[in-house]
Design an enzyme around this catalytic site. Structure first.
Site, PDB file in Angstrom:
ATOM      1  N   HIS A 110       0.935  -1.850   0.707  1.00 26.99           N
ATOM      2  CA  HIS A 110      -0.396  -0.111   0.053  1.00 26.99           C
ATOM      3  C   HIS A 110       0.696   0.894  -0.348  1.00 26.99           C
ATOM      4  O   HIS A 110       0.277   2.892  -0.724  1.00 26.99           O
ATOM      5  CB  HIS A 110      -0.738  -0.127   1.039  1.00 26.99           C
ATOM      6  CG  HIS A 110      -0.035   0.496   2.553  1.00 26.99           C
ATOM      7  ND1 HIS A 110       0.790  -0.922   3.138  1.00 26.99           N
ATOM      8  CD2 HIS A 110      -0.247   1.432   2.909  1.00 26.99           C
ATOM      9  CE1 HIS A 110       0.628   0.244   3.838  1.00 26.99           C
ATOM     10  NE2 HIS A 110       0.560   1.240   4.114  1.00 26.99           N
ATOM     11  N   LYS A 131      10.185  -8.279   4.776  1.00 28.15           N
ATOM     12  CA  LYS A 131      10.824  -9.220   5.788  1.00 28.15           C
ATOM     13  C   LYS A 131      11.785 -10.101   5.202  1.00 28.15           C
ATOM     14  O   LYS A 131      10.970 -10.583   4.223  1.00 28.15           O
ATOM     15  CB  LYS A 131       9.924 -10.009   7.352  1.00 28.15           C
ATOM     16  CG  LYS A 131      11.299  -9.679   7.996  1.00 28.15           C
ATOM     17  CD  LYS A 131      11.005  -8.897   9.196  1.00 28.15           C
ATOM     18  CE  LYS A 131      12.209  -8.635  10.346  1.00 28.15           C
ATOM     19  NZ  LYS A 131      12.076  -7.400  10.723  1.00 28.15           N
ATOM     20  N   LYS A 146       9.257  -2.073   3.511  1.00 33.60           N
ATOM     21  CA  LYS A 146      10.947  -1.618   4.169  1.00 33.60           C
ATOM     22  C   LYS A 146      10.513  -2.921   5.691  1.00 33.60           C
ATOM     23  O   LYS A 146      10.045  -3.250   5.308  1.00 33.60           O
ATOM     24  CB  LYS A 146      10.503  -0.640   5.050  1.00 33.60           C
ATOM     25  CG  LYS A 146      12.215  -0.223   5.844  1.00 33.60           C
ATOM     26  CD  LYS A 146      12.507   0.490   5.462  1.00 33.60           C
ATOM     27  CE  LYS A 146      14.260   0.497   5.745  1.00 33.60           C
ATOM     28  NZ  LYS A 146      15.054  -0.416   6.067  1.00 33.60           N
TER      29      LYS A 146
HETATM   30  P1  NAD Z   1      20.817 -10.170  17.274  1.00 30.01           P
HETATM   31  O1  NAD Z   1      20.871 -11.059  17.009  1.00 30.01           O
HETATM   32  O2  NAD Z   1      21.527  -8.468  17.339  1.00 30.01           O
HETATM   33  O3  NAD Z   1      20.907 -10.963  19.407  1.00 30.01           O
HETATM   34  C1  NAD Z   1      20.048 -11.930  19.874  1.00 30.01           C
HETATM   35  C2  NAD Z   1      20.583 -12.228  20.702  1.00 30.01           C
HETATM   36  O4  NAD Z   1      19.740 -13.196  21.110  1.00 30.01           O
HETATM   37  C3  NAD Z   1      21.743 -13.387  20.601  1.00 30.01           C
HETATM   38  O5  NAD Z   1      23.083 -12.675  21.513  1.00 30.01           O
HETATM   39  C4  NAD Z   1      21.750 -14.082  20.802  1.00 30.01           C
HETATM   40  O6  NAD Z   1      23.022 -15.029  21.263  1.00 30.01           O
HETATM   41  C5  NAD Z   1      20.119 -13.710  21.652  1.00 30.01           C
HETATM   42  N1  NAD Z   1      19.710 -15.409  22.070  1.00 30.01           N
HETATM   43  C6  NAD Z   1      19.162 -16.004  21.417  1.00 30.01           C
HETATM   44  N2  NAD Z   1      18.469 -16.783  21.832  1.00 30.01           N
HETATM   45  C7  NAD Z   1      18.833 -17.008  23.093  1.00 30.01           C
HETATM   46  C8  NAD Z   1      17.939 -17.272  24.052  1.00 30.01           C
HETATM   47  N3  NAD Z   1      17.335 -17.954  24.248  1.00 30.01           N
HETATM   48  N4  NAD Z   1      17.362 -16.442  25.332  1.00 30.01           N
HETATM   49  C9  NAD Z   1      18.697 -15.176  25.701  1.00 30.01           C
HETATM   50  N5  NAD Z   1      19.142 -14.860  24.479  1.00 30.01           N
HETATM   51  C10 NAD Z   1      18.781 -15.692  23.451  1.00 30.01           C
HETATM   52  O7  NAD Z   1      19.518  -9.554  17.203  1.00 30.01           O
HETATM   53  P2  NAD Z   1      18.288  -8.328  17.050  1.00 30.01           P
HETATM   54  O8  NAD Z   1      18.964  -7.458  15.919  1.00 30.01           O
HETATM   55  O9  NAD Z   1      18.093  -7.840  18.663  1.00 30.01           O
HETATM   56  O10 NAD Z   1      17.456  -8.754  17.120  1.00 30.01           O
HETATM   57  C11 NAD Z   1      16.174  -9.189  18.448  1.00 30.01           C
HETATM   58  C12 NAD Z   1      14.801  -9.383  18.446  1.00 30.01           C
HETATM   59  O11 NAD Z   1      14.335  -7.648  18.555  1.00 30.01           O
HETATM   60  C13 NAD Z   1      14.720  -9.951  17.416  1.00 30.01           C
HETATM   61  O12 NAD Z   1      13.441 -10.528  17.210  1.00 30.01           O
HETATM   62  C14 NAD Z   1      14.158  -8.920  16.224  1.00 30.01           C
HETATM   63  O13 NAD Z   1      13.219  -9.157  14.855  1.00 30.01           O
HETATM   64  C15 NAD Z   1      13.890  -7.956  16.652  1.00 30.01           C
HETATM   65  N6  NAD Z   1      14.046  -7.063  15.978  1.00 30.01           N
HETATM   66  C16 NAD Z   1      15.251  -6.170  15.948  1.00 30.01           C
HETATM   67  C17 NAD Z   1      15.989  -4.739  15.559  1.00 30.01           C
HETATM   68  C18 NAD Z   1      17.211  -4.691  14.540  1.00 30.01           C
HETATM   69  O14 NAD Z   1      17.331  -3.217  14.688  1.00 30.01           O
HETATM   70  N7  NAD Z   1      17.802  -5.049  15.226  1.00 30.01           N
HETATM   71  C19 NAD Z   1      14.772  -4.227  15.217  1.00 30.01           C
HETATM   72  C20 NAD Z   1      13.147  -4.181  15.552  1.00 30.01           C
HETATM   73  C21 NAD Z   1      13.263  -5.208  16.269  1.00 30.01           C
END
Ligand code: NAD
Length: 470
Positions: free
Chosen positions: A64, A105, A69
């Site tokens: 839309h 995504k 993104k």
């Molecule tokens: P990342 O890879 O930087 O970090 C994730 C961390 O979680 C890692 O350190 C990993 O070792 C840890 N982890 C994995 N399994 C685990 C468990 N069972 N228990 C505890 N820790 C565990 O990822 P991120 O970018 O921080 O993303 C994390 C979440 O945030 C995801 O759901 C992602 O979709 C969401 N998110 C990320 C962004 C972004 O800008 N990076 C933006 C919005 C949402």
């Protein structure tokens, strides 16, 4: 846990909110559905000469608004259902924070730890090439960003590959966000999601009535917090919460968890983890080998910031946090969500709380399209005007400002100041919009439902203005 269908969970929350709107079913179905999904397989030549087949996806949930993104994640559990759910959340997230994009995504199914840097580079570049072939990437069509398991390095490879394939594209660096500064990134993007998580929690904690209902005093200061996942989102969320006066009593990583009711020093924990390769055995803290159990410990604010489906029907009755602040996407299943609401917990929903990342990605995209750093034109001018004003006050009063105060007020906004200010404004006004919707419904809807109503309303109006659903 793997049997929980993530997209279905998102749609259950959508349906709950849609019941409060008056849009026709056909329009609601169109908003909910995922417009396109691209499943790619390609060979990766490993460093030892062997060949591995890699599975990857890109989902574009809603066209839309263009571009769509959303991040790209590298995870061993990636699948089509997950990318579609995450792309849908991106559509709603962008609408909630008024970022003019549809939702998308991407994912590559790998356990990142098992690949060398050279292998990761090869598969990232190949994935980008596959996206280009089908027009699933580009400044005006689909703009990826970092997510779980990816960061500035991967974004730089993507931008470089796209640039190499489309040399005549003036705006090629706007094909992806979350890039290093030297590759067209924007200052403040790395910490943006965590900073936004902090702003969102701060807004909720400043809500006197909400805190009264939870039996808490207003403000972040003095509240106890547990953070799951010390990656991009969790680390910065924890850092800003600690700086804002919260006590970090628990930290959870994939290898285990640590707990100390007196508080944990985040940077010392990170240093300890770097040196020993584990969060466990941090001096003064209790170590827990079963990481999921740490979600159940006593705290005011629980920030799941790792992955989806962490708080489910199975463990929700043991979750004691008063505030569940969803740093990750989809950490609470729909059943668990209802349970938490019944027992009076406050859930700050993912599609609002972690929208800081896409907000600052939007700023990066704008910077790339305008080919100029924010603040470059105005900073000096602003600074000299401020100085002239302060000097005039000094001349009129015959008194001098202390130098540090003078410098602080005279300072012209640079890129980081502008990005952080835009992020803070976005998180505050989106929170107010959610609260306003709650009020319109007599306080009967929770924050997630209010966020969904807001998103549905904005996307629906956008379709109707196109004349598709008169
Ligand atoms: P990342 O890879 O930087 O970090 C994730 C961390 O979680 C890692 O350190 C990993 O070792 C840890 N982890 C994995 N399994 C685990 C468990 N069972 N228990 C505890 N820790 C565990 O990822 P991120 O970018 O921080 O993303 C994390 C979440 O945030 C995801 O759901 C992602 O979709 C969401 N998110 C990320 C962004 C972004 O800008 N990076 C933006 C919005 C949402």
């Amino acid at each position: 846990m793997s049997t929980i269908k993530f997209f279905e969970q998102v749609n259950r929350n959508f349906d709950k909110a849609a019941a409060f709107t008056k849009y026709p079913k056909g329009l609601l179905d169109q908003i909910k559905i995922c417009n396109s999904v691209y499943h790619i397989t390609f060979p990766l030549k490993k460093d030892d000469g062997s060949i591995e087949t890699i599975h990857a996806w890109r989902a574009e949930h809603s066209h839309h608004k263009l571009p769509v993104k959303g991040g790209i994640r590298y995870s061993p559990n990636a699948n089509e259902d997950e990318v579609m759910a995450l792309a849908a959340l991106m559509t709603y997230k962008c609408a909630i924070v008024d970022v003019p994009f549809g939702g998308g995504k991407g994912a590559i199914r790998i356990e990142k730890r098992n690949y060398s840097e050279a292998e990761l580079e090869r598969l990232t570049r190949r994935y980008t090439y596959e996206l280009v072939k089908k027009n699933f990437i580009g400044p005006g069509v689909d703009v990826p960003a970092p997510d779980y398991g990816t960061g500035p390095r991967e974004m730089a490879w993507i931008a470089d590959t796209f640039n190499a394939i489309t040399p005549a594209e003036l705006n090629s660096s706007a094909c992806v966000t979350g890039k290093p500064i030297t590759q067209g990134g924007v200052r403040g993007r790395t910490e943006a999601t965590g900073r936004g998580v902090y702003f969102g929690i701060r807004e909720a904690c400043n809500d006197v009535e909400e805190m009264r209902k939870l039996g808490l005093t207003p403000g972040i200061d003095g509240k106890t917090a547990i953070v799951q996942g010390l990656g991009n989102v969790g680390y910065y969320a924890a850092k800003f919460l600690q700086a804002g006066g919260a006590t970090l009593v628990g930290l959870i990583e994939y290898e285990g968890a640590i707990y100390n009711p007196k508080g944990l020093d985040l940077d010392k924990v990170v240093q300890h983890r770097k040196e020993t390769k584990s969060i466990l055995n941090f001096p003064g803290a209790t170590s827990m080998a079963k990481n999921a159990e740490a979600l159940e410990l006593e705290c005011d604010i629980l920030v799941p910031a790792a992955l989806e489906n962490q708080i489910t029907a199975e463990n929700v009755s043991r979750i004691r946090a008063k505030i569940v602040a969803e740093g990750a996407n989809g950490p609470v299943t729909a059943d668990a969500n209802e349970f938490l609401l019944q027992r009076g917990a406050l859930i700050i929903p993912d599609m609002y709380l972690n929208a800081g990342g896409v907000t600052v990605s939007y700023f990066e995209w704008l910077k790339n399209l305008s080919h100029v750093r924010f603040g470059r034109m105005g900073k000096r001018f602003e600074e000299s005007m401020n100085k002239r004003m302060l000097q005039a006050v000094e001349e009129l009063t015959g008194k001098k400002f202390p130098q540090n105060i003078f410098d602080q007020i005279a300072h012209g906004a640079d890129e980081e100041d502008l990005v952080n200010s835009g992020l803070e404004e976005t998180m505050i006004s989106a929170y107010n919009q959610m609260n306003e919707i709650r009020k319109q419904h007599g306080g009967k809807v929770d924050l997630r439902t209010a966020a969904f109503i807001n998103a549905i309303d904005k996307v629906a109006r956008s379709y109707m203005e196109l004349g598709i659903f008169p």
